[in-house]
Scaffold this active site. Sequence first.
Site, PDB file in Angstrom:
ATOM      1  N   PRO A 112       8.608   7.330   5.392  1.00 51.98           N
ATOM      2  CA  PRO A 112       7.871   7.931   5.808  1.00 51.98           C
ATOM      3  C   PRO A 112       6.605   8.030   5.005  1.00 51.98           C
ATOM      4  O   PRO A 112       6.500   7.560   4.131  1.00 51.98           O
ATOM      5  CB  PRO A 112       9.237   8.926   4.432  1.00 51.98           C
ATOM      6  CG  PRO A 112       9.951   8.250   3.602  1.00 51.98           C
ATOM      7  CD  PRO A 112      10.387   7.216   4.651  1.00 51.98           C
ATOM      8  N   ASP A 113       5.603   8.617   5.868  1.00 59.03           N
ATOM      9  CA  ASP A 113       4.441   8.463   5.953  1.00 59.03           C
ATOM     10  C   ASP A 113       4.250   9.594   4.592  1.00 59.03           C
ATOM     11  O   ASP A 113       4.840  10.022   3.146  1.00 59.03           O
ATOM     12  CB  ASP A 113       3.579   8.667   7.049  1.00 59.03           C
ATOM     13  CG  ASP A 113       3.566  10.672   7.026  1.00 59.03           C
ATOM     14  OD1 ASP A 113       4.459  10.610   6.816  1.00 59.03           O
ATOM     15  OD2 ASP A 113       2.622  10.508   7.868  1.00 59.03           O
ATOM     16  N   PHE A 114       2.824   9.812   3.830  1.00 60.19           N
ATOM     17  CA  PHE A 114       2.073  10.233   3.122  1.00 60.19           C
ATOM     18  C   PHE A 114       2.512  12.233   3.346  1.00 60.19           C
ATOM     19  O   PHE A 114       2.575  12.732   2.821  1.00 60.19           O
ATOM     20  CB  PHE A 114       1.273  10.423   2.021  1.00 60.19           C
ATOM     21  CG  PHE A 114       1.813   9.287   1.066  1.00 60.19           C
ATOM     22  CD1 PHE A 114       2.662   8.715   0.485  1.00 60.19           C
ATOM     23  CD2 PHE A 114       0.448   8.320   0.415  1.00 60.19           C
ATOM     24  CE1 PHE A 114       3.262   7.673   0.561  1.00 60.19           C
ATOM     25  CE2 PHE A 114       0.875   7.106  -0.406  1.00 60.19           C
ATOM     26  CZ  PHE A 114       1.896   7.156  -0.682  1.00 60.19           C
ATOM     27  N   ARG A 115       1.692  11.894   4.451  1.00 61.69           N
ATOM     28  CA  ARG A 115       0.628  13.835   4.730  1.00 61.69           C
ATOM     29  C   ARG A 115       1.468  14.205   6.100  1.00 61.69           C
ATOM     30  O   ARG A 115       0.870  15.505   5.935  1.00 61.69           O
ATOM     31  CB  ARG A 115      -0.489  13.458   4.947  1.00 61.69           C
ATOM     32  CG  ARG A 115      -1.315  13.136   3.398  1.00 61.69           C
ATOM     33  CD  ARG A 115      -3.208  13.340   3.844  1.00 61.69           C
ATOM     34  NE  ARG A 115      -3.207  12.495   2.336  1.00 61.69           N
ATOM     35  CZ  ARG A 115      -2.862  11.473   1.940  1.00 61.69           C
ATOM     36  NH1 ARG A 115      -2.022  10.113   2.550  1.00 61.69           N
ATOM     37  NH2 ARG A 115      -3.225  11.411   0.624  1.00 61.69           N
ATOM     38  N   GLN A 145      -3.356  -0.094   5.685  1.00 58.22           N
ATOM     39  CA  GLN A 145      -3.058   0.442   4.478  1.00 58.22           C
ATOM     40  C   GLN A 145      -1.773   0.247   4.011  1.00 58.22           C
ATOM     41  O   GLN A 145      -1.344   0.794   2.688  1.00 58.22           O
ATOM     42  CB  GLN A 145      -3.002   1.813   4.406  1.00 58.22           C
ATOM     43  CG  GLN A 145      -5.158   2.389   5.313  1.00 58.22           C
ATOM     44  CD  GLN A 145      -5.517   3.138   5.316  1.00 58.22           C
ATOM     45  OE1 GLN A 145      -5.358   3.860   4.590  1.00 58.22           O
ATOM     46  NE2 GLN A 145      -5.286   3.807   6.444  1.00 58.22           N
ATOM     47  N   ASN A 146      -0.890  -0.173   4.955  1.00 61.46           N
ATOM     48  CA  ASN A 146       0.994  -0.369   4.693  1.00 61.46           C
ATOM     49  C   ASN A 146       0.883  -1.242   3.560  1.00 61.46           C
ATOM     50  O   ASN A 146       0.415  -2.462   3.645  1.00 61.46           O
ATOM     51  CB  ASN A 146       1.443  -0.461   5.831  1.00 61.46           C
ATOM     52  CG  ASN A 146       1.642   0.906   6.549  1.00 61.46           C
ATOM     53  OD1 ASN A 146       0.620   1.877   5.652  1.00 61.46           O
ATOM     54  ND2 ASN A 146       1.663   0.793   7.882  1.00 61.46           N
ATOM     55  N   ASP A 177       4.319  -2.006   3.135  1.00 60.63           N
ATOM     56  CA  ASP A 177       5.871  -2.556   3.512  1.00 60.63           C
ATOM     57  C   ASP A 177       5.495  -4.310   4.440  1.00 60.63           C
ATOM     58  O   ASP A 177       6.930  -4.503   4.600  1.00 60.63           O
ATOM     59  CB  ASP A 177       6.257  -1.870   4.841  1.00 60.63           C
ATOM     60  CG  ASP A 177       5.100  -1.790   5.853  1.00 60.63           C
ATOM     61  OD1 ASP A 177       4.624  -2.311   7.129  1.00 60.63           O
ATOM     62  OD2 ASP A 177       5.262  -0.247   5.696  1.00 60.63           O
ATOM     63  N   HIS A 211      -4.062  -3.090   0.579  1.00 67.74           N
ATOM     64  CA  HIS A 211      -3.289  -2.199  -0.342  1.00 67.74           C
ATOM     65  C   HIS A 211      -1.987  -2.799  -0.651  1.00 67.74           C
ATOM     66  O   HIS A 211      -1.078  -2.549  -1.948  1.00 67.74           O
ATOM     67  CB  HIS A 211      -2.540  -0.910   0.064  1.00 67.74           C
ATOM     68  CG  HIS A 211      -3.663   0.477   0.501  1.00 67.74           C
ATOM     69  ND1 HIS A 211      -3.685   1.477   0.722  1.00 67.74           N
ATOM     70  CD2 HIS A 211      -5.048   0.657  -0.170  1.00 67.74           C
ATOM     71  CE1 HIS A 211      -4.508   1.868   1.591  1.00 67.74           C
ATOM     72  NE2 HIS A 211      -5.181   1.407   0.282  1.00 67.74           N
ATOM     73  N   CYS A 241      10.755  -9.604 -16.363  1.00 68.08           N
ATOM     74  CA  CYS A 241      10.608 -11.372 -16.312  1.00 68.08           C
ATOM     75  C   CYS A 241      11.711 -11.972 -17.052  1.00 68.08           C
ATOM     76  O   CYS A 241      12.325 -11.290 -18.222  1.00 68.08           O
ATOM     77  CB  CYS A 241       9.828 -11.349 -16.594  1.00 68.08           C
ATOM     78  SG  CYS A 241       9.544 -13.468 -16.099  1.00 68.08           S
ATOM     79  N   SER A 262      -4.084   9.493   8.423  1.00 69.74           N
ATOM     80  CA  SER A 262      -4.876  10.062   8.145  1.00 69.74           C
ATOM     81  C   SER A 262      -6.409  10.151   7.937  1.00 69.74           C
ATOM     82  O   SER A 262      -7.389  10.880   7.711  1.00 69.74           O
ATOM     83  CB  SER A 262      -4.069  11.635   7.061  1.00 69.74           C
ATOM     84  OG  SER A 262      -3.849  10.579   6.048  1.00 69.74           O
ATOM     85  N   ASN A 277      -2.983   9.013  17.171  1.00 71.54           N
ATOM     86  CA  ASN A 277      -2.387   9.668  15.838  1.00 71.54           C
ATOM     87  C   ASN A 277      -1.520  11.092  16.107  1.00 71.54           C
ATOM     88  O   ASN A 277      -2.206  11.053  17.029  1.00 71.54           O
ATOM     89  CB  ASN A 277      -3.534   9.862  15.066  1.00 71.54           C
ATOM     90  CG  ASN A 277      -2.900  10.078  13.417  1.00 71.54           C
ATOM     91  OD1 ASN A 277      -2.685   8.751  13.053  1.00 71.54           O
ATOM     92  ND2 ASN A 277      -3.430  10.837  12.919  1.00 71.54           N
TER      93      ASN A 277
END
Length: 238
Positions: free
Chosen positions: A31-34, A101-102, A104, A119, A148, A189, A211
């Site tokens: 899922p994205d954020f917005r 910006q991902n 993953d 990020h 750890c 976004s 987009n």
Amino acid sequence: MSIQALQKIIDSSRRVVFFGGAGVSTESGIPDFRSKDGLYNQKYKYPPEVMLSRSFFDTHPKEFFDFYRDKLLPEGVKPNKAHLKLAEMEKAGRLSAVVTQNIDGLHQAAGSKNVFELHGSVHRNYCMDCGKFYTSDYIKNSEGVPRCECGGVIKPDVVLYEEGLDNATVTGALREISSADTLIVAGTSLSVYPAAGFLDYFRGKNLVLINRDPTPADSRAQLVIRGKVGEVLDGIKV
Ligand code: NAD
Ligand code: ZN
């Protein structure tokens, strides 16, 4: 029609750079954020931007990791058509870099090499005391706060709210963006700074936006494609 316009732009470009966000991975099931089914529209005890902040990580590590494991480390995700096409373009010498910006790691999983992860990545995790490296599987399979063998807390190498970006990554990403003649911006976004401001470093001819929802940069773009980034890029011939 707009895919043809994009093909024409790519075919006439010498340095194409791709700048992406969470929307690049929604077709992989993350899922994205917005978006309306994004994380910001689901209900949690704390807002996601609070749970993903450094102060929350430091003061509520257990809640942080419960949320992080559940939402940012989904099981069995695979690169989608967008990631695969971008890797194919790079291999064919048609794409200079991916700036994302991902967190993953799906661009690398698809085979992309020149990737700037603004990020960070869920695939890198370090002990905050001794620096020992741990995989994302280790975090996924741990319970509560991952520790750890030395007893230190393990922190994912992702940039949380309140934290700064890695200097070398920023410098590399801006070098790519400012020397591109075409910048394809997709699945973002453009509301998370400083990443969103990276567009201002682009001095090339063609700004392309792919987009689902409108973005603040649409009016500046030579081409705006309102569609799914995987479906759009899948239509590009390399
Ligand atoms: P965002 O959630 O703010 O915006 C996503 C944008 O992508 C929306 O405008 C939406 O319309 C669009 N979109 C969604 N699916 C799409 C698709 N299939 N095709 C085209 N467009 C699509 O995301 P953001 O701007 O990247 O900001 C969110 C921040 O959260 C980022 O900094 C990122 O680090 C982080 N994040 C990362 C992941 C990940 O690693 N996969 C997932 C969620 C959030
Ligand atoms: Zn340690």
